[in-house]
Design a protein around this motif. Structure first.
Motif, PDB file in Angstrom:
ATOM      1  N   SER A 147       0.821  -1.210   0.000  1.00 26.11           N
ATOM      2  CA  SER A 147       0.000   0.000   0.000  1.00 26.11           C
ATOM      3  C   SER A 147       0.854   1.259   0.000  1.00 26.11           C
ATOM      4  N   VAL A 148       1.870   1.307   0.851  1.00 22.89           N
ATOM      5  CA  VAL A 148       2.756   2.470   0.889  1.00 22.89           C
ATOM      6  C   VAL A 148       3.445   2.650  -0.461  1.00 22.89           C
ATOM      7  N   GLN A 149       3.803   1.553  -1.087  1.00 21.88           N
ATOM      8  CA  GLN A 149       4.474   1.657  -2.376  1.00 21.88           C
ATOM      9  C   GLN A 149       3.516   2.047  -3.504  1.00 21.88           C
ATOM     10  N   ASP A 150       2.213   1.763  -3.347  1.00 20.04           N
ATOM     11  CA  ASP A 150       1.232   2.360  -4.258  1.00 20.04           C
ATOM     12  C   ASP A 150       1.348   3.881  -4.211  1.00 20.04           C
ATOM     13  N   ALA A 151       1.336   4.413  -3.002  1.00 19.67           N
ATOM     14  CA  ALA A 151       1.415   5.865  -2.834  1.00 19.67           C
ATOM     15  C   ALA A 151       2.694   6.423  -3.424  1.00 19.67           C
ATOM     16  N   TYR A 152       3.791   5.706  -3.239  1.00 22.97           N
ATOM     17  CA  TYR A 152       5.100   6.152  -3.726  1.00 22.97           C
ATOM     18  C   TYR A 152       5.136   6.165  -5.252  1.00 22.97           C
ATOM     19  N   ASN A 153       4.443   5.235  -5.872  1.00 22.13           N
ATOM     20  CA  ASN A 153       4.378   5.185  -7.335  1.00 22.13           C
ATOM     21  C   ASN A 153       3.481   6.297  -7.869  1.00 22.13           C
ATOM     22  N   LEU A 154       2.343   6.503  -7.246  1.00 21.13           N
ATOM     23  CA  LEU A 154       1.383   7.490  -7.732  1.00 21.13           C
ATOM     24  C   LEU A 154       1.815   8.917  -7.433  1.00 21.13           C
ATOM     25  N   GLY A 155       2.488   9.130  -6.301  1.00 18.80           N
ATOM     26  CA  GLY A 155       2.810  10.484  -5.871  1.00 18.80           C
ATOM     27  C   GLY A 155       3.653  11.254  -6.860  1.00 18.80           C
ATOM     28  N   TRP A 156       4.736  10.648  -7.339  1.00 16.12           N
ATOM     29  CA  TRP A 156       5.614  11.404  -8.229  1.00 16.12           C
ATOM     30  C   TRP A 156       4.954  11.643  -9.585  1.00 16.12           C
ATOM     31  N   LYS A 157       4.071  10.747  -9.991  1.00 17.17           N
ATOM     32  CA  LYS A 157       3.386  10.927 -11.273  1.00 17.17           C
ATOM     33  C   LYS A 157       2.371  12.064 -11.189  1.00 17.17           C
ATOM     34  N   LEU A 158       1.631  12.133 -10.082  1.00 16.23           N
ATOM     35  CA  LEU A 158       0.748  13.272  -9.876  1.00 16.23           C
ATOM     36  C   LEU A 158       1.550  14.571  -9.837  1.00 16.23           C
ATOM     37  N   GLY A 159       2.711  14.537  -9.194  1.00 15.64           N
ATOM     38  CA  GLY A 159       3.559  15.715  -9.151  1.00 15.64           C
ATOM     39  C   GLY A 159       4.010  16.156 -10.528  1.00 15.64           C
ATOM     40  N   GLN A 160       4.366  15.207 -11.385  1.00 12.96           N
ATOM     41  CA  GLN A 160       4.809  15.554 -12.740  1.00 12.96           C
ATOM     42  C   GLN A 160       3.680  16.179 -13.550  1.00 12.96           C
ATOM     43  N   VAL A 161       2.478  15.633 -13.409  1.00 13.22           N
ATOM     44  CA  VAL A 161       1.348  16.160 -14.170  1.00 13.22           C
ATOM     45  C   VAL A 161       0.941  17.543 -13.651  1.00 13.22           C
ATOM     46  N   LEU A 162       0.866  17.689 -12.333  1.00  8.92           N
ATOM     47  CA  LEU A 162       0.356  18.927 -11.758  1.00  8.92           C
ATOM     48  C   LEU A 162       1.386  20.049 -11.695  1.00  8.92           C
ATOM     49  N   ARG A 163       2.665  19.685 -11.589  1.00  4.01           N
ATOM     50  CA  ARG A 163       3.691  20.712 -11.400  1.00  4.01           C
ATOM     51  C   ARG A 163       4.618  20.891 -12.581  1.00  4.01           C
ATOM     52  N   HIS A 164       4.705  19.895 -13.451  1.00 10.21           N
ATOM     53  CA  HIS A 164       5.727  19.955 -14.496  1.00 10.21           C
ATOM     54  C   HIS A 164       5.185  19.677 -15.891  1.00 10.21           C
ATOM     55  N   GLY A 165       3.887  19.733 -16.069  1.00 12.56           N
ATOM     56  CA  GLY A 165       3.328  19.702 -17.407  1.00 12.56           C
ATOM     57  C   GLY A 165       3.319  18.364 -18.096  1.00 12.56           C
ATOM     58  N   ALA A 166       3.547  17.265 -17.355  1.00 10.69           N
ATOM     59  CA  ALA A 166       3.499  15.943 -17.982  1.00 10.69           C
ATOM     60  C   ALA A 166       2.065  15.644 -18.417  1.00 10.69           C
ATOM     61  N   PRO A 167       1.902  14.841 -19.456  1.00  8.40           N
ATOM     62  CA  PRO A 167       0.542  14.522 -19.910  1.00  8.40           C
ATOM     63  C   PRO A 167      -0.202  13.684 -18.887  1.00  8.40           C
ATOM     64  N   ASP A 168      -1.521  13.852 -18.853  1.00  5.35           N
ATOM     65  CA  ASP A 168      -2.365  13.089 -17.935  1.00  5.35           C
ATOM     66  C   ASP A 168      -2.209  11.587 -18.149  1.00  5.35           C
ATOM     67  N   SER A 169      -1.850  11.177 -19.352  1.00  6.68           N
ATOM     68  CA  SER A 169      -1.686   9.745 -19.647  1.00  6.68           C
ATOM     69  C   SER A 169      -0.597   9.109 -18.795  1.00  6.68           C
ATOM     70  N   LEU A 170       0.322   9.908 -18.252  1.00 11.87           N
ATOM     71  CA  LEU A 170       1.341   9.348 -17.355  1.00 11.87           C
ATOM     72  C   LEU A 170       0.681   8.658 -16.167  1.00 11.87           C
ATOM     73  N   LEU A 171      -0.469   9.158 -15.738  1.00 10.29           N
ATOM     74  CA  LEU A 171      -1.159   8.602 -14.579  1.00 10.29           C
ATOM     75  C   LEU A 171      -1.747   7.227 -14.872  1.00 10.29           C
ATOM     76  N   ASP A 172      -1.945   6.897 -16.137  1.00 10.95           N
ATOM     77  CA  ASP A 172      -2.427   5.558 -16.481  1.00 10.95           C
ATOM     78  C   ASP A 172      -1.404   4.485 -16.126  1.00 10.95           C
ATOM     79  N   THR A 173      -0.120   4.868 -16.084  1.00  9.26           N
ATOM     80  CA  THR A 173       0.914   3.877 -15.771  1.00  9.26           C
ATOM     81  C   THR A 173       0.890   3.467 -14.305  1.00  9.26           C
ATOM     82  N   TYR A 174       0.176   4.202 -13.468  1.00 11.76           N
ATOM     83  CA  TYR A 174       0.025   3.776 -12.075  1.00 11.76           C
ATOM     84  C   TYR A 174      -0.627   2.399 -12.026  1.00 11.76           C
ATOM     85  N   GLU A 175      -1.743   2.230 -12.691  1.00 11.37           N
ATOM     86  CA  GLU A 175      -2.386   0.914 -12.721  1.00 11.37           C
ATOM     87  C   GLU A 175      -1.551  -0.094 -13.494  1.00 11.37           C
TER      88      GLU A 175
END
Length: 523
Positions: free
Chosen positions: A321-349
């Motif tokens: 569970s903690v590692q779920d958060a660790y995987n999702l956190g940096w991807k949300l950060g990239q999308v929200l803070r650094h302009g990465a495409p929303d599709s990056l968040l699909d790689t979480y699943e």
């Protein structure tokens, strides 16, 4: 540290305007707290709500596996966890009021330069939560207690959630994304209509309790095998003066009163009820197992027990569970803070669901076999993402045993150019990507795209090095080079490339994470 008693007013932890956040997190368990820490350190405006008035009590899951210790190292929690926890003791089996044998149930593994954290850490879950919460507050974040997410809607622009405080007051909050970390009976998951399915486990109720006991040493994990096939156990909890009790001996469902805990321990061990001096917490647990069909529905994500539940056998649930958060956190950060495409968040699943599926198989197998011995296969150090769309392995002459793209990035002691001892984990620590230029691969840092502070270029060997591989540990861990290795913020190799055309290959890889937010990398 009396954090479990902290209560918040309704206005605490809300954004300045009270209505808008980047990420709303529902549930302040280990997953929600770890995610909030990661997002907060990235400058992502986060609101973490918890319907209870305090952090959950009870020792519950006590095992922090080596890979999760590496996550805690990065999040700034590990030193406190080591100070509060300890190693698991040997297991003493009792018969007729005497210890009949002592075994090493949990394998001890010597650390190496590549794996400095090599043994499971015993850390009661309530203490784990306290440490995570303390770290979140150090970073300027907080938890909004006594606040329940009662309803939400989403559209292409974000999520609108309705929050209700314990006194009945309500407020609407808008977020770009919602992450459900609200446990195995997740209300968010039910509202989404996402199905969870999994293997059937024998629904034997297990009585859990944290107790103070007279007449038992604290050098052993005490265990009594019962004629019914069940067991009773008392584990001395590191950093406390009490024991975690687990009793699986019931054909019917018991209550969880202190009187019942005392009576059951007296019935199934050699202890008298009077020796159970205090029952601090108790609960009834029924093992379940399941995995959701989908981790993402639009702008809503499921993480931790909301996405997968496991038998406690093997100590995998909290860690996964903690590692779920660790995987999702940096991807949300990239999308929200650094302009990465929303599709990056699909790689979480894409990345995390297969991991949970494999761990579900492992914990179910251990549960059904009742095998007690635990080895390094449960440490989660071998978890990786070789088949992820984010993974690029471009080397063709990779020697056996050298990590490939998608694998965990090992640690290695080394020195700075001026001779100061350091290690690769010190270089990786933080929310940035790390680019290792091994053996003078010749990366042109002026040509690399990166947002300020997002990419750290580290030259190992060659001309003008940043690190010196004094004792050869980097070479042993990563191969002789030359090569360029791009390390993700969660400590996995995203790109591994030979020196030829390395700058262009790194640029192509970074474009996946940076979107339109590009600037020259600062060396």
């Amino acid at each position: 540290m009396a954090l479990n008693n902290v209560k918040e007013t309704f206005g605490a932890a809300l954004p300045d305007d009270g209505t808008a956040v980047d990420v709303l997190i529902a549930g302040a368990g280990p997953t929600g707290l770890a995610l909030a820490i990661d997002l907060t350190r990235r400058g992502v405006r986060t609101l973490l709500v918890e319907r209870q008035e305090q952090l959950s009590p009870g020792a519950r899951g006590t095992g922090v596996q080596p890979r999760t210790q590496e996550v805690y190292d990065d999040l700034g929690v590990l030193d406190a966890a080591f100070a509060a926890g300890g190693l698991y003791p040997k297991t003493a089996r009792w018969e007729n009021g005497a210890i009949v044998d002592v075994t090493e149930m949990i394998e001890r593994v010597d650390p190496t330069p590549a794996t400095p954290y090599s043994n499971g850490l015993m850390l009661p879950q309530f203490r784990n939560l306290e440490l995570l919460y303390e770290r979140l507050r150090e970073l300027g974040g907080d938890v909004l207690f006594r606040t329940e997410l009662t309803a939400f809607d989403q559209d292409p622009a974000g999520v609108t959630a309705r929050l209700r405080h314990a006194d009945g007051a309500e407020r609407t909050v808008h977020g770009a994304y919602l992450v459900a970390t609200d446990g195995g009976r997740s209300t968010v998951r039910r509202a989404l209509g996402v199905k969870m399915s999994g293997p059937e486990l024998e629904p034997v109720p297990v009585l859990l309790a944290d107790v103070r006991v007279d007449g038992l040493d604290r050098d052993h994990w005490h265990r009594w095998e019962l004629p019914t096939g069940g067991f009773a156990g008392l584990l001395p909890l590191a950093g406390t003066d009490y024991f975690q009790t687990m009793i699986a001996a019931f054909g019917t469902t018991p209550d969880t009163s202190p009187e019942t805990v005392r009576a059951q321990l007296a019935a199934h061990t050699h202890l008298d009820a009077e020796q159970i001096r205090e029952v601090l917490w108790s609960s009834l647990f029924r093992p379940r197992a399941g995995l959701v069909d989908s981790y993402r529905t639009g702008r809503v994500f499921l993480a931790g027990d909301a996405a997968h539940i496991h038998s406690p056998a093997g100590g995998q649930g909290l860690n996964t569970s903690v590692q779920d958060a660790y995987n999702l956190g940096w991807k949300l950060g990239q999308v929200l803070r650094h302009g990465a495409p929303d599709s990056l968040l699909d790689t979480y699943e894409t990345e995390r669901r297969p991991i949970a599926e494999g761990i579900l198989d492992t914990s179910t197998r251990l549960h059904r076999s009742r095998e007690l011995r635990r080895g390094r296969d449960l440490h989660q150090l071998g978890i990786g993402y070789p088949d992820s769309p984010l993974t690029r392995e471009l080397r063709t002459d990779l020697a056996e045993g050298i990590p490939a793209a998608g694998d965990r990035a090992p640690d290695a002691p080394c020195t700075t150019a001026d001779g100061k001892p350091t290690r690769l984990f010190d270089v990786f620590r933080g929310p940035h990507f790390t680019l290792l230029d091994l053996g003078g691969a010749g990366v042109d840092d002026t040509a690399l795209p990166a947002a300020a502070g997002l990419l750290r270029l580290v030259r190992v060997g060659g001309q003008d090095p940043d690190l010196i591989d004094t004792d050869g540990h980097i070479r042993e861990a990563y191969g002789p080079g030359p090569a360029v290795l791009l390390i993700r913020p969660d400590g996995y190799l995203a790109l591994a490339a030979p020196p030829e055309d390395a700058t262009a290959q790194v640029t192509a890889a970074l474009s996946t994470y940076l979107g339109a937010d590009l600037a020259p990398a600062a060396r």
